[in-house]
Design a protein around this motif. Structure first.
Motif, PDB file in Angstrom:
ATOM      1  N   GLN A   1      17.289   2.742  17.851  1.00 32.97           N
ATOM      2  CA  GLN A   1      17.870   2.950  16.553  1.00 32.97           C
ATOM      3  C   GLN A   1      17.892   4.362  16.289  1.00 32.97           C
ATOM      4  OE1 GLN A   1      15.995   0.680  13.329  1.00 32.97           O
ATOM      5  NE2 GLN A   1      18.013   0.753  12.093  1.00 32.97           N
ATOM      6  N   LEU A   2      16.844   5.012  16.614  1.00 30.33           N
ATOM      7  CA  LEU A   2      16.861   6.607  16.462  1.00 30.33           C
ATOM      8  C   LEU A   2      17.770   7.381  17.632  1.00 30.33           C
ATOM      9  CD1 LEU A   2      12.900   7.111  16.137  1.00 30.33           C
ATOM     10  CD2 LEU A   2      14.793   7.287  14.435  1.00 30.33           C
TER      11      LEU A   2
ATOM     12  N   LYS B   1       9.523   9.336   9.028  1.00 29.52           N
ATOM     13  CA  LYS B   1      10.033   7.795   9.029  1.00 29.52           C
ATOM     14  C   LYS B   1      10.916   7.740   7.947  1.00 29.52           C
ATOM     15  CE  LYS B   1       7.130   4.911  11.516  1.00 29.52           C
ATOM     16  NZ  LYS B   1       6.031   3.527  11.525  1.00 29.52           N
TER      17      LYS B   1
ATOM     18  N   GLY C   1      20.672   6.150  17.789  1.00 31.90           N
ATOM     19  CA  GLY C   1      21.956   5.410  17.406  1.00 31.90           C
ATOM     20  C   GLY C   1      22.679   4.463  17.582  1.00 31.90           C
ATOM     21  N   GLY C   2      21.569   3.379  18.328  1.00 32.28           N
ATOM     22  CA  GLY C   2      22.053   1.943  18.588  1.00 32.28           C
ATOM     23  C   GLY C   2      21.801   1.216  17.425  1.00 32.28           C
TER      24      GLY C   2
ATOM     25  N   GLU D   1      -7.731   1.956  -2.182  1.00 29.86           N
ATOM     26  CA  GLU D   1      -7.357   3.149  -1.596  1.00 29.86           C
ATOM     27  C   GLU D   1      -6.553   4.540  -2.320  1.00 29.86           C
ATOM     28  OE1 GLU D   1      -6.155   0.053  -1.278  1.00 29.86           O
ATOM     29  OE2 GLU D   1      -3.810   0.157  -1.265  1.00 29.86           O
TER      30      GLU D   1
ATOM     31  N   ALA E   1      21.439   8.770  12.906  1.00 24.58           N
ATOM     32  CA  ALA E   1      21.435   9.200  14.425  1.00 24.58           C
ATOM     33  C   ALA E   1      22.494   9.653  14.731  1.00 24.58           C
ATOM     34  CB  ALA E   1      20.735   8.332  15.434  1.00 24.58           C
ATOM     35  N   ARG E   2      23.594   8.911  14.431  1.00 29.46           N
ATOM     36  CA  ARG E   2      24.996   9.020  14.894  1.00 29.46           C
ATOM     37  C   ARG E   2      25.746  10.326  14.303  1.00 29.46           C
ATOM     38  NH1 ARG E   2      25.001   3.471  15.191  1.00 29.46           N
ATOM     39  NH2 ARG E   2      26.226   3.379  13.230  1.00 29.46           N
TER      40      ARG E   2
ATOM     41  N   PRO F   1      20.823   3.127   7.424  1.00 30.34           N
ATOM     42  CA  PRO F   1      19.981   2.753   8.446  1.00 30.34           C
ATOM     43  C   PRO F   1      19.918   3.995   9.497  1.00 30.34           C
ATOM     44  CG  PRO F   1      22.121   2.056   8.583  1.00 30.34           C
ATOM     45  CD  PRO F   1      22.244   2.365   7.121  1.00 30.34           C
ATOM     46  N   ALA F   2      18.524   3.940  10.224  1.00 34.64           N
ATOM     47  CA  ALA F   2      18.451   4.995  11.043  1.00 34.64           C
ATOM     48  C   ALA F   2      19.519   5.317  12.242  1.00 34.64           C
ATOM     49  CB  ALA F   2      17.156   4.670  11.624  1.00 34.64           C
ATOM     50  N   ASP F   3      20.205   4.015  12.653  1.00 32.41           N
ATOM     51  CA  ASP F   3      21.109   4.523  13.595  1.00 32.41           C
ATOM     52  C   ASP F   3      22.149   5.079  13.204  1.00 32.41           C
ATOM     53  OD1 ASP F   3      21.117   1.376  12.598  1.00 32.41           O
ATOM     54  OD2 ASP F   3      23.106   1.874  13.245  1.00 32.41           O
TER      55      ASP F   3
ATOM     56  N   LEU G   1      13.912   5.052   9.177  1.00 33.00           N
ATOM     57  CA  LEU G   1      13.297   3.942   9.540  1.00 33.00           C
ATOM     58  C   LEU G   1      12.455   3.377   8.488  1.00 33.00           C
ATOM     59  CD1 LEU G   1      11.919   4.909  13.035  1.00 33.00           C
ATOM     60  CD2 LEU G   1      13.505   3.340  12.652  1.00 33.00           C
TER      61      LEU G   1
ATOM     62  N   ILE H   1       0.813  -1.029  -0.134  1.00 35.46           N
ATOM     63  CA  ILE H   1      -0.051   0.000  -0.018  1.00 35.46           C
ATOM     64  C   ILE H   1       0.940   1.127  -0.099  1.00 35.46           C
ATOM     65  CG2 ILE H   1      -1.828   1.369   1.205  1.00 35.46           C
ATOM     66  CD1 ILE H   1      -2.441  -1.485   2.445  1.00 35.46           C
ATOM     67  N   GLU H   2       0.744   2.005  -0.916  1.00 41.03           N
ATOM     68  CA  GLU H   2       1.655   3.043  -1.194  1.00 41.03           C
ATOM     69  C   GLU H   2       0.903   4.409  -0.406  1.00 41.03           C
ATOM     70  OE1 GLU H   2       3.782   4.635  -4.776  1.00 41.03           O
ATOM     71  OE2 GLU H   2       2.450   5.937  -4.779  1.00 41.03           O
TER      72      GLU H   2
ATOM     73  N   LEU I   1      13.138   2.933  18.578  1.00 43.00           N
ATOM     74  CA  LEU I   1      13.693   4.043  19.482  1.00 43.00           C
ATOM     75  C   LEU I   1      15.096   4.044  19.627  1.00 43.00           C
ATOM     76  CD1 LEU I   1      12.949   6.597  20.719  1.00 43.00           C
ATOM     77  CD2 LEU I   1      12.405   5.214  22.650  1.00 43.00           C
TER      78      LEU I   1
ATOM     79  N   SER J   1      13.887   9.811   8.680  1.00 33.67           N
ATOM     80  CA  SER J   1      14.944   9.299   9.660  1.00 33.67           C
ATOM     81  C   SER J   1      15.620   8.197   9.537  1.00 33.67           C
ATOM     82  CB  SER J   1      13.928   9.327  10.909  1.00 33.67           C
ATOM     83  OG  SER J   1      12.919   8.078  10.852  1.00 33.67           O
TER      84      SER J   1
ATOM     85  N   ARG K   1       5.464   8.544  22.945  1.00 29.41           N
ATOM     86  CA  ARG K   1       6.442   9.159  23.989  1.00 29.41           C
ATOM     87  C   ARG K   1       7.877   8.237  23.579  1.00 29.41           C
ATOM     88  NH1 ARG K   1       3.086  11.790  24.709  1.00 29.41           N
ATOM     89  NH2 ARG K   1       1.295  11.707  25.844  1.00 29.41           N
ATOM     90  N   GLY K   2       8.624   9.197  23.378  1.00 29.94           N
ATOM     91  CA  GLY K   2      10.026   8.778  22.866  1.00 29.94           C
ATOM     92  C   GLY K   2      11.009   8.155  23.912  1.00 29.94           C
ATOM     93  N   VAL K   3      10.395   7.194  24.741  1.00 36.95           N
ATOM     94  CA  VAL K   3      11.147   6.953  26.041  1.00 36.95           C
ATOM     95  C   VAL K   3      11.148   5.470  26.158  1.00 36.95           C
ATOM     96  CG1 VAL K   3      10.835   9.026  27.242  1.00 36.95           C
ATOM     97  CG2 VAL K   3       9.298   7.098  27.735  1.00 36.95           C
TER      98      VAL K   3
ATOM     99  N   THR L   1      15.607  12.263  16.202  1.00 36.50           N
ATOM    100  CA  THR L   1      14.073  12.010  15.974  1.00 36.50           C
ATOM    101  C   THR L   1      13.369  11.764  17.174  1.00 36.50           C
ATOM    102  OG1 THR L   1      14.994  10.839  13.945  1.00 36.50           O
ATOM    103  CG2 THR L   1      12.442  10.954  14.569  1.00 36.50           C
TER     104      THR L   1
END
Lengths: 246, 756
Positions: B184-185, A62, B187-188, B714, A91-92, A86-88, A67, A31-32, B182, A65, A102-104, A97
């Motif tokens: 990964q976001l 996404k 940096g792991g 869709e 990030a480095r 890749p996202a990591d 993902l 699904i686009e 998360l 970032s 909750r981003g925890v 992001t």
């Protein structure tokens, strides 16, 4: 491939927008959901993605970032094509992001959450110092499990990461979700400050009013395409139309 | 006193080894969310490999240890994660349980293949520094090995604790479970962390195996070592798969209790040795009862990769009829041995139906279906037969009584675990299975229970006659074949009815979201309990049929490893489908046996290639496990693919007619002895698998010509504007035909009216 692009674009790097999407398409399975998104975030500015539920705002973030890999088009960071990175790794390299919700890590303590933020390169002591100075509440609760804190406190914790890892690009997804208006206002004040320090910010938000106060540009996203880009003043009138879908 | 100290030290050493294995489970579960059922199998492989290096090839101990613990075990763990476990993200809990079980069965078969238990003298496995390395503390003599085991256990407890709390990588391993994206976001690298933890878990398993093997003081046995992990399971459960201190405490308690049982139970109690073997299971049960209830899941919608479709009741009746006709046609051309194999396969299919009901419909897991069968068989043997000698028959009442008793036993087993997540119920049933194997099926002595003289498993085997129901005698092989086929069809159709009833919908709802079901006022526990009892009863009936087909069964027939294989193959077939159960029975019994016989026949016919064919005979034993391991890639099962394929075939009448016509011709030729049964099998395979593929390709090519590419719903309105046909189609799909829709203008006016 990204290597060569980097060198080709090197001359234009100085004035290239920090984030640039060129005709990006993305899909979940078959699904686009993004049908050719083009957008740029100039250095040091705040760009808001506005639009109703399910328009594709979060998907854009996404893709940026790392993902979600785009199925077509190019994502460029500082002029460099980063499709497939890749996202990591991103990030480095300085892309921070804060995801939707909750981003925890709920089963890690506040301090351990901040420890995870150090993977971007800033030492733990510095991260803690910045975080606790900005949010004294977190300092009081450094040994508490993040999952047991209130929604506002959790969002503070994820914002603390954005503040302390010294990113060059900040992606914020639905910062206001489920929070009291006062808390939201407080959080966006911080976003404004961060942007003044030269960080480029791409933020998605359903509640347009708050974010338009601090954004230089806004893009209206509808059905996986960007229907309009402009300054907040230009878009003010069209917003209600976008949300009501006429 | 001296005995006490001696056994306490042994108990601590054994408990310490349990802890090492359990900590490996905790580490891998913490980082990947996968409960590694193969932990014991890894330990077993390590023990055999170490034996090979140390005593098989006479390597010095340090070199052998370095090779096994430092190189091979971590590599195995990392490879397991990279090749197998990584693919399990986003699959259901069932798949996450089945795939490691596949690995376990694969390793088990591999070890039996490489280190054939019957082909050589018993392998001796010695303690570190030899069997006579003791330290004397006053009057007590302690072997160095035991001291080493205990010290290493403590060191590992401290080490893992420090890793998880004091190092960033350790904290990141815990973060992976919370939210890999998360991390990964941040940096792991979640994949790398999980791989490292699997390497570590595998190392810990290997270490535990090498430490424990010489302490349990029996010959090396692949099966026994593999199941040793259950003792570690119990310890890990004690710490809720999270807390290491509690895991250590649990492991030590288990280690100590088991040694005290050996030391202090009077030797005239014939059951004390099997009691000792069953202790970990008893512990597991106590832990399950004591554990506080889990929070109900349902806050997040799980997007699973598994997709099942339920057939309509009409389709079920047609399919049942087709199956009966096919069985009849096969019977006509088959030899007596083949009829027996098919019947046995069908009895296993009935047992597999119980798994489809429980797992496919309700999302719960039973890893010991055959143990419930064993309970039913015991009941029938004691209370459900009439006549003697060749006139002996199983009665209908006997079968029904067996079903009821099995259901009640099922309730007792399931009740403590039902409050918890699926994994705990799976473990409880596995513990029950091992308990039945070790405690019940070894009961050959006469017991005096409440004045009732009783032998549970007489002489190690029970004879179950064929049933006679009313005027119908099913003693002849053909009649019994039809009974089993009929039973499968009836239970299968009953299950389809059940699935379409309100009860079935409640089951589906519970499977999707227990929390939402509970808020709607359903009693989730009552629902789970009822479905578990029903499933246990079906397993019981299937078990009785299986025993009746074999005639005389011993405890091997109900082995837990066989239960696990059946569950695994049912999942491979498609746990959500009635036909998945049929697939399981046919594959596990008929197909594997057919391959085995064919290869052995070839080995005799072409003696120059004998070695190669015998290699494949062994490879066949690993085959089911290998297929199980690949589940991560296709979690909906093989039947799902077949159903999808059938859908395409059904679109073309000509193809269906060709298929059925060809098959009828092949059958007719076989029935008239023009071609042999071997040809029948091969031609049928070709007809069923290859013709549809070719036909499908041709049809597809024809269909594609001149037809515009359809736009997915869709994207209508985006890729092309809405047409009135689209709107009509949507109305039809939403069942809104004839509903008058107010025009856009009136809606807008109404809306402003409200806001004003």
């Amino acid at each position: 491939m990204s290597e060569t692009n980097y060198h080709e674009d090197h001359g234009a790097l100085a004035d290239a927008p920090l984030i640039e999407l060129v005709d990006v398409r993305a899909a979940y399975g078959t699904i686009e959901v993004l049908h050719g998104i083009s957008l740029s975030v100039p250095q040091g500015s705040v760009v808001a993605l506005l639009g109703p539920n399910g328009a594709g705002k979060s998907t854009i973030l996404k893709v940026v970032s790392g993902l979600l890999q785009p199925t077509a088009g190019e994502v460029r960071l500082a002029g460099r094509v980063v499709n497939g990175a890749p996202a990591d790794e991103l990030a480095r390299l300085g892309l921070c992001t804060i995801p939707e919700g909750r981003g925890v890590f709920p089963n890690l303590t506040v301090r351990e959450n901040l420890w995870m933020a150090t993977m971007a390169g800033v030492p733990l002591a510095d991260v803690e110092e910045i975080a606790y100075a900005r949010f004294p509440r977190l300092g009081e609760r450094r040994k508490q499990l993040a999952g047991t804190m209130s929604g506002g406190e959790q969002q503070m914790l994820s914002m603390a990461r954005a503040l302390s890892v010294n990113p060059s690009v900040l992606l914020l997804d639905e910062l206001s979700m489920g929070l009291a208006p006062l808390v939201v206002a407080n959080l966006y004040e911080i976003v404004a400050q961060v942007s003044q320090e030269g960080v480029s910010i791409l933020v998605s938000e359903q509640f347009a009013r708050t974010v338009l106060g601090i954004a230089q540009y806004a893009a209206i996203v509808l059905h996986g395409t960007i229907t309009r880009v402009g300054t907040p003043a230009e878009l003010e009138d069209e917003l209600s139309a976008a949300y009501l879908g006429s | 006193m001296q005995t006490f100290l001696q056994y306490t030290i042994l108990g601590l050493a054994i408990g310490g080894s349990y802890f090492i294995a359990a900590s490996g489970l905790v580490v891998t579960y913490t980082t990947s969310g996968i409960f590694n059922f193969a932990q014991g199998a890894i330990a077993m492989l390590a023990v055999f490999t170490y034996w090979q290096f140390r005593w098989g090839w006479n390597w010095p101990a340090p070199l052998a240890l370095l090779m096994v613990l430092g190189v091979l075990a971590p590599l195995l763990g990392a490879a397991l994660y990279q090749v197998v476990m990584k693919n399990l993200r986003g699959t259901s809990e069932v798949t996450k349980i089945i795939v490691p079980i596949g690995v376990m069965l694969g390793f088990q078969a591999l070890a039996t293949w490489v280190w054939n238990p019957t082909s050589s003298t018993p392998r001796q496995f010695q303690k570190f520094f030899g069997p006579n390395a003791f330290v004397h503390f006053g009057s007590i003599k302690v072997s160095w090995h035991e001291i080493i085991a205990f010290v290493i256990a403590i060191a590992i407890a401290v080490g893992i604790r420090l890793l998880f709390v004091r190092t960033r990588s350790g904290v990141a391993m815990r973060a992976v479970v919370d939210d890999p994206e998360l991390l990964q976001l941040n940096g792991g690298r979640p994949e790398r962390l999980a791989m490292i933890s699997w390497a570590g878990g595998s190392f810990l398993a290997a270490l535990a195996g090498i430490l424990i093997q010489p302490m349990i003081g029996s010959a090396m046995s692949a099966g026994q070592l593999t199941l040793l992990v259950i003792d570690a399971f119990a310890a890990a459960m004690f710490g809720r798969l999270r807390s290491l201190p509690r895991t250590l405490a649990g492991a030590l308690v288990i280690g100590l209790t088991t040694t005290y049982v050996i030391a202090y139970f009077p030797s005239k109690w014939t059951w004390s040795s099997s009691f000792r073997n069953s202790l970990p299971m008893i512990f597991l049960f106590i832990v399950l009862i004591v554990l506080p209830q889990d929070r109900l899941r349902g806050a997040t919608v799980l997007r699973l990769r598994e997709r099942f479709r339920m057939p309509s009741i009409r389709t079920a009746w047609i399919a049942g009829l087709v199956l009966m006709v096919v069985v009849f046609c096969l019977k006509v051309i088959m030899e007596r041995t083949a009829v027996n194999t098919l019947t046995l396969a069908l009895t296993f299919a009935i047992i597999a139906l119980s798994l489809v009901l429980l797992t496919g419909f309700a999302g719960e897991i039973n890893l010991a279906a055959l143990s419930f069968g064993a309970i039913a068989v015991i009941v029938v043997y004691h209370f459900g037969t009439t006549g003697s000698g060749t006139d002996a028959r199983t009665t209908l009442w006997g079968i029904l009584l067996a079903a009821v008793v099995t259901a009640l036993v099922g309730a007792v087993i399931a009740l403590p675990a039902l409050r918890l997540r699926g994994l705990y119920l799976a473990l409880a049933t596995m513990a029950f299975g091992v308990f039945v194997s070790r405690m019940v099926l070894t009961e050959r002595n006469e017991r005096d229970i409440f004045g009732l003289k009783f032998t549970i498993f007489t002489a190690g085997q029970l004879t179950i006659p064929k049933p006679k129901i009313g005027p119908f005698d099913f003693n002849s092989p053909d009649a019994f074949l039809f009974l089993c086929a009929g039973l499968f069809v009836i239970i299968g159709i009953g299950m389809v009815y059940l699935r379409h009833s309100g009860y079935g919908r409640r089951l589906a709802a519970m499977k999707d979201s227990p929390a939402a079901s509970a808020t709607l006022g359903m009693s989730v526990v009552r629902l789970k309990l009822s479905i578990f009892m029903m499933s246990a009863a079906i397993a019981g009936i299937g078990g009785v049929m299986m025993a009746a087909q074999i005639g005389t069964v011993n405890s091997d027939r109900f082995d837990i490893l066989l239960s696990l294989s059946l569950m695994m193959i049912t999942v491979v077939g498609g746990i959500g489908y009635i036909s998945g159960a049929l697939f399981a029975g046919l594959f596990l019994i008929a197909f594997v046996q057919m391959l085995d016989l064919t290869l052995k026949k070839f080995a005799v016919d072409y003696s120059s290639l004998e070695a190669i064919f015998l290699f494949f005979v062994s490879a066949v034993t690993v085959l089911p496990a290998t297929i199980g391991i690949t589940m991560g890639k296709n979690p909906s099962g093989a039947v799902s693919d077949i159903v999808n394929g059938l859908d395409q075939i059904k679109q073309s009448k000509s193809l269906v007619i060709t298929l059925v016509g060809l098959e009828a011709a092949i059958w007719a030729l076989t029935a008239t002895d023009v071609i042999t049964n071997w040809h029948f099998v091969i031609l049928t395979m070709i007809n069923l698998f290859i013709v549809p593929v070719i036909g499908g390709k041709v049809l597809l090519a024809r269909a594609m010509r001149g037809v515009p590419k359809p736009v997915p719903p869709e994207l209508i309105g985006i890729d092309r504007p809405f047409t009135s046909d689209d709107l009509a189609e949507m109305d039809r799909a939403l069942d809104l035909e004839g509903v008058v829709v107010p025009s856009a203008g009136t809606v807008r006016e109404g809306a402003t009216g409200v806001s004003a």
